[in-house]
Scaffold this active site. Structure first.
Site, PDB file in Angstrom:
ATOM      1  CE  LYS A 201      -2.377   1.299   3.761  1.00  0.00           C
ATOM      2  NZ  LYS A 201      -3.518   1.550   4.646  1.00  0.00           N
TER       3      LYS A 201
HETATM    4  C1  R5P Z   1      -3.228   4.384   8.356  1.00  0.00           C
HETATM    5  O1  R5P Z   1      -2.232   4.384   9.002  1.00  0.00           O
HETATM    6  C2  R5P Z   1      -3.841   3.173   7.978  1.00  0.00           C
HETATM    7  O2  R5P Z   1      -2.921   2.218   7.569  1.00  0.00           O
HETATM    8  C3  R5P Z   1      -4.911   3.326   6.933  1.00  0.00           C
HETATM    9  O3  R5P Z   1      -5.396   2.051   6.716  1.00  0.00           O
HETATM   10  C4  R5P Z   1      -4.476   3.898   5.592  1.00  0.00           C
HETATM   11  O4  R5P Z   1      -3.821   5.114   5.734  1.00  0.00           O
HETATM   12  C5  R5P Z   1      -5.627   4.018   4.630  1.00  0.00           C
HETATM   13  O5  R5P Z   1      -6.577   4.878   5.106  1.00  0.00           O
HETATM   14  P1  R5P Z   1      -6.805   6.322   4.489  1.00  0.00           P
HETATM   15  O6  R5P Z   1      -7.446   6.106   3.154  1.00  0.00           O
HETATM   16  O7  R5P Z   1      -7.715   6.996   5.453  1.00  0.00           O
HETATM   17  O8  R5P Z   1      -5.481   7.005   4.347  1.00  0.00           O
END
Ligand code: R5P
Length: 293
Positions: A201
């Protein structure tokens, strides 16, 4: 003694046994269980996923939109391909009758009040198996104060997961002072892939994002990041898919929207239908209007 069936005769001698190449980038050589778990996360029809990310509480407490996961989030889950959460929320709120694949947050330690790169592995593989999860997620802080340890934490989780066929998603975490550009994400994603992450990610970059996906040997999904206008979030999702991402792992731009359900439908249209942002935004708006009536 049960009655014996006659021996079969349809051997199709000369017809080669069917075998398929696995559809996910860089995953052909993985073991069956690993592939099967990935196939539950990434839709085999198009190789894409919508992960609904709700793990923010593990370092920042009751984040806006996540105060009551039972009320605000559970109704969204049927519209996601995958739910990404912590084991605490999974056990205390998510009903075990859920059939969606779970990606579990397996790192933690510091809160927003401390140095965030000081994370540790915060979950045993044994508990991942007990919970039946389809992948683990761990933060990697390239350039951060505890860079090396976070990378080694990831490799330890990869090793533990390999024993049981549980894939690891590396999350490239960006420090407050770091520039979020393609050069940084090429470095961060490539390090994670080289050291064994099964998918990664990262964040979308307006420039050269296709070089990030091209130079990473495993699938990339993008995080949504901070809440931005719905049209911008849909545009970001559209561009990322068309520049090589295999999906989104999105949280705040869904659950902090004024119509989370509208956003779920619109993101689905973009990720699985390759719908243009404008049309997807119209869908979001029409669902929002309908819900308000
Ligand atoms: C954040 O630290 C988490 O890993 C979230 O799952 C990730 O950032 C995704 O969430 P968002 O779309 O709110 O950034």
């Amino acid at each position: 003694m049960p009655e014996m069936d006659k021996e079969g005769k349809e051997y199709h001698v000369g017809v080669k046994q069917k075998s398929e190449l696995f559809y996910l980038k860089g995953s052909t050589e993985l073991d069956w269980g690993m592939k099967n778990r990935l196939a539950r996360i990434f839709n085999p029809k198009d190789g894409k996923t919508i992960m609904l990310a709700i793990d923010h509480g593990y370092f920042q407490g009751p984040t806006s939109g996540l105060e009551r996961i039972d009320i605000n989030i559970l109704p969204l889950v049927p519209h996601a391909d995958t739910l990404m959460c912590t084991r605490g929320i999974l056990r205390s709120i998510v009903p075990p009758s859920i059939t969606k694949p779970i990606v579990i947050r397996a790192s933690g330690g510091p809160s927003i009040l401390k140095e965030l790169s000081d994370e540790q592995i915060a979950m045993d593989m044994e508990d991942c198996i007990r919970l039946g999860v389809c992948a683990t997620a761990i933060q990697v802080f390239i350039g951060g104060e505890f860079e090396s340890r976070s990378v080694i934490n990831m490799t330890k989780l990869v090793d533990a997961g390999l024993k049981y066929g549980i894939p690891t998603m590396a999350v490239t975490a960006v420090g407050r002072d770091m520039e979020r550009n393609a050069k940084y994400f090429r470095l961060a994603t490539r390090i994670c892939a080289e050291l064994g992450a099964h998918y990664i990610k990262t964040y979308y970059t307006k420039e050269d994002f296709e070089t990030v996906t091209a130079s990473c040997s495993v699938p990339i999904v993008i995080a949504g990041g901070k809440k931005i206008p719905e049209m911008d979030a849909l545009t970001m999702a559209y561009r990322s898919i068309n520049e090589g991402a295999a999906g989104v792992d999105m949280g705040r731009n869904i659950f902090q929207s004024d119509s989370p359900i509208g956003m779920m439908h619109a993101i689905n249209a973009v990720v699985h239908g390759n719908e243009k942002p404008k049309q997807a935004f119209e869908l979001y708006r029409s669902i929002k209007d309908k819900m308000q009536k």
